[in-house]
Design a protein around this motif. Structure first.
Motif, mmCIF file in Angstrom:
data_model
loop_
_atom_site.group_PDB
_atom_site.id
_atom_site.type_symbol
_atom_site.label_atom_id
_atom_site.label_comp_id
_atom_site.label_asym_id
_atom_site.label_seq_id
_atom_site.Cartn_x
_atom_site.Cartn_y
_atom_site.Cartn_z
ATOM 1 N N PRO A 1 0.825 -1.218 0.000
ATOM 2 C CA PRO A 1 0.000 0.000 0.000
ATOM 3 C C PRO A 1 0.853 1.260 0.000
ATOM 4 O O PRO A 1 1.937 1.305 0.578
ATOM 5 C CB PRO A 1 -0.803 -0.128 1.303
ATOM 6 N N THR A 2 0.382 2.283 -0.694
ATOM 7 C CA THR A 2 1.083 3.572 -0.746
ATOM 8 C C THR A 2 0.432 4.603 0.163
ATOM 9 O O THR A 2 0.909 5.719 0.274
ATOM 10 C CB THR A 2 1.079 4.105 -2.189
ATOM 11 N N SER A 3 -0.653 4.233 0.806
ATOM 12 C CA SER A 3 -1.355 5.135 1.709
ATOM 13 C C SER A 3 -1.536 4.458 3.057
ATOM 14 O O SER A 3 -1.564 3.232 3.153
ATOM 15 C CB SER A 3 -2.715 5.516 1.124
ATOM 16 N N LYS A 4 -1.631 5.239 4.102
ATOM 17 C CA LYS A 4 -1.866 4.691 5.436
ATOM 18 C C LYS A 4 -3.350 4.456 5.698
ATOM 19 O O LYS A 4 -3.716 3.997 6.769
ATOM 20 C CB LYS A 4 -1.279 5.629 6.501
ATOM 21 N N LYS A 5 -4.173 4.810 4.708
ATOM 22 C CA LYS A 5 -5.605 4.539 4.799
ATOM 23 C C LYS A 5 -5.910 3.252 4.050
ATOM 24 O O LYS A 5 -5.426 3.045 2.941
ATOM 25 C CB LYS A 5 -6.416 5.697 4.196
ATOM 26 N N CYS A 6 -6.712 2.389 4.635
ATOM 27 C CA CYS A 6 -7.067 1.126 4.001
ATOM 28 C C CYS A 6 -7.985 1.395 2.810
ATOM 29 O O CYS A 6 -8.931 2.169 2.907
ATOM 30 C CB CYS A 6 -7.767 0.220 5.010
ATOM 31 N N SER A 7 -7.670 0.778 1.676
ATOM 32 C CA SER A 7 -8.481 0.969 0.478
ATOM 33 C C SER A 7 -9.708 0.071 0.477
ATOM 34 O O SER A 7 -10.520 0.117 -0.442
ATOM 35 C CB SER A 7 -7.644 0.681 -0.771
ATOM 36 N N TYR A 8 -9.833 -0.755 1.506
ATOM 37 C CA TYR A 8 -10.943 -1.702 1.587
ATOM 38 C C TYR A 8 -11.947 -1.226 2.634
ATOM 39 O O TYR A 8 -11.580 -0.581 3.617
ATOM 40 C CB TYR A 8 -10.409 -3.089 1.958
ATOM 41 N N ARG B 1 -13.495 3.547 6.285
ATOM 42 C CA ARG B 1 -12.131 3.178 5.923
ATOM 43 C C ARG B 1 -11.253 3.247 7.171
ATOM 44 O O ARG B 1 -11.270 4.231 7.899
ATOM 45 C CB ARG B 1 -11.576 4.096 4.835
ATOM 46 N N GLY B 2 -10.485 2.182 7.380
ATOM 47 C CA GLY B 2 -9.638 2.115 8.563
ATOM 48 C C GLY B 2 -8.227 2.606 8.289
ATOM 49 O O GLY B 2 -7.846 2.893 7.146
ATOM 50 N N GLU C 1 -18.096 -9.929 13.044
ATOM 51 C CA GLU C 1 -18.017 -9.645 14.482
ATOM 52 C C GLU C 1 -16.896 -8.662 14.803
ATOM 53 O O GLU C 1 -17.023 -7.832 15.711
ATOM 54 C CB GLU C 1 -17.805 -10.951 15.249
ATOM 55 N N SER C 2 -15.785 -8.737 14.048
ATOM 56 C CA SER C 2 -14.642 -7.862 14.324
ATOM 57 C C SER C 2 -14.677 -6.569 13.528
ATOM 58 O O SER C 2 -13.996 -5.600 13.869
ATOM 59 C CB SER C 2 -13.336 -8.604 14.012
ATOM 60 N N GLY C 3 -15.461 -6.559 12.423
ATOM 61 C CA GLY C 3 -15.481 -5.398 11.549
ATOM 62 C C GLY C 3 -14.331 -5.371 10.569
ATOM 63 O O GLY C 3 -14.185 -4.417 9.803
ATOM 64 N N MET C 4 -13.503 -6.407 10.544
ATOM 65 C CA MET C 4 -12.362 -6.494 9.637
ATOM 66 C C MET C 4 -12.722 -7.439 8.502
ATOM 67 O O MET C 4 -12.743 -8.651 8.669
ATOM 68 C CB MET C 4 -11.128 -7.014 10.375
ATOM 69 N N LEU C 5 -13.017 -6.891 7.328
ATOM 70 C CA LEU C 5 -13.394 -7.716 6.194
ATOM 71 C C LEU C 5 -12.157 -8.243 5.480
ATOM 72 O O LEU C 5 -11.078 -7.665 5.551
ATOM 73 C CB LEU C 5 -14.248 -6.910 5.223
ATOM 74 N N THR C 6 -12.312 -9.367 4.767
ATOM 75 C CA THR C 6 -11.190 -9.970 4.053
ATOM 76 C C THR C 6 -10.717 -9.067 2.931
ATOM 77 O O THR C 6 -11.483 -8.279 2.375
ATOM 78 C CB THR C 6 -11.598 -11.324 3.462
ATOM 79 N N ASN C 7 -9.437 -9.182 2.581
ATOM 80 C CA ASN C 7 -8.834 -8.353 1.548
ATOM 81 C C ASN C 7 -9.138 -8.953 0.185
ATOM 82 O O ASN C 7 -8.723 -10.061 -0.129
ATOM 83 C CB ASN C 7 -7.307 -8.293 1.754
#
Length: 369
Positions: free
Chosen positions: A4-11, A21-22, A356-362
């Motif tokens: 990644p080139t950004s500190k913001k998650c693109s997912y 966006r996390g 449940e965690s709010g973290m979706l798969t990439n």
């Protein structure tokens, strides 16, 4: 691997039911292995010792071989019905035996929901993961895709795929296994599938055009005419359209398909490509233009052209089953079902943890990363 080139998650992530966006945080894999190798360099054996309490921070690789547990379950079923080297009907008996075992479970615990035999040794087997099937209530489209390589013999796998916008991903919610591609066979496919869905979810699955409470717009299918016609027959048999409420008079399966069925463009274009050795480039381009036709006159001209083309090219047959008839196959029907069950259970486990965690798969990762 994508850096990644950004500190913001693109997912997209889910947080308290909202999409957001996390922030990206780099996490190194803490797993540690001690590898002991022989002093003799010609000896390629090794002993690998994982360090206790330091697991990988990423998923394990997807297995390429039949897992030992699946093989053991398969052997138990075969032992109950006969020799492992028995005929195909014996192996199918193994599936029937497994289905019989699951009948002692509640509908929500079953995986094999139906084994239907009909006609001349034809069969349809319906398998659904209960947790995944509930997402059908949120689906906008149901997509079907046939695979011809998984099962040894004439049985093909028919995957039921949906797109979940809130999760930004496609999802295989069920499988149908059949050794026939007739209109009757596909009626049994759709009838068995909708029956299993009703048992699992406790309510009938319907389409938005027939029921305002449904989000399902229709079905996207392979370029297989009998698949679509069998679907239309099922809709008629289930009386999904109440014409007194919808105002739609749909007397036959073809009229139903005009509202609920779409042919996959990828399969459509593949069918045109199969004709290229037998038609000119101009003809191939004209045939590809069908999705862009915008009037009844153009559609009638296209239909007449295809009928005339068919009379001059009777040797040309565009069929998924024929194209794949001689491709090597791998598993028995029971092994394939048990493998699919394991994969579906893993998918349900990961999806449940993601919600449940709010973290979706990439979505950029394959099943091996």
């Amino acid at each position: 691997m994508i850096i990644p080139t950004s500190k913001k998650c693109s997912y997209i992530h889910l947080a308290v039911g909202m999409q957001e966006r996390g922030n990206l945080t780099q996490i190194d894999c803490k797993a540690c292995l001690t590898v002991l190798t022989p002093v003799d360099s010609s000896d390629y054996q090794a002993v690998i010792i994982p360090e206790q309490g330091k697991p990988h921070s990423h998923p394990t690789f997807h297995p390429h071989k039949v897992p030992f547990a699946v093989k053991e379950e398969y052997h138990k079923c075969i032992k109950a019905v006969g020799s492992l080297s028995a005929t195909t009907s014996k192996v199918d008996a193994g599936v029937i035996h497994e289905c019989g075992k699951e009948k002692s479970l509640t509908p929500s615990e079953r995986y094999i929901h139906c084994v239907h035999e009909f006609g001349d040794n034809a069969h349809v087997v319906i398998t659904l993961n209960t947790y995944l099937a509930k997402f059908l209530l949120e689906a906008v489209w149901m997509m079907v895709d046939t695979t011809f390589k998984i099962v040894h013999g004439d049985t093909n796998e028919f995957k039921v795929v949906i797109w979940i916008g809130a999760l930004n991903r496609s999802l295989v919610v069920g499988h149908v296994w059949t050794n026939s591609a007739t209109q009757e066979a596909f009626f049994n496919v759709w009838n068995g599938l909708f029956s299993a869905i009703k048992v699992v979810m406790g309510k009938e699955l319907n389409f938005k055009i027939f029921s305002s409470g449904s989000s399902l717009l229709g079905v996207i299918g392979d370029a297989e005419g009998t698949q679509a016609q069998g679907f239309g027959d099922m809709v008629l048999a289930w009386c999904l359209n109440n014409s007194n409420k919808t105002g739609l008079v749909l007397p036959d399966s073809n009229s139903i398909l005009m509202y609920l069925w779409k042919t996959c463009l990828v399969h459509f274009n593949h069918g045109i490509l199969n004709l290229r050795p037998h038609v000119s480039e101009d003809m191939a381009n004209f045939l590809r233009s069908f999705p862009l036709l915008d009037s009844d006159d153009k559609i009638k001209h296209y239909q007449d052209f295809c009928l005339k083309l068919g009379q001059h090219n009777k040797k040309v047959k565009g069929s998924h089953a024929n194209d794949n008839r001689f491709i090597s196959t791998k598993h028995t029907l029971l092994q394939a079902i048990l493998l699919a069950k394991g994969i579906d259970n893993d998918t349900a486990h990961v999806l449940k943890a993601s919600i449940e965690s709010g973290m979706l798969t990439n979505s950029y990762n394959s099943s091996q990363h």
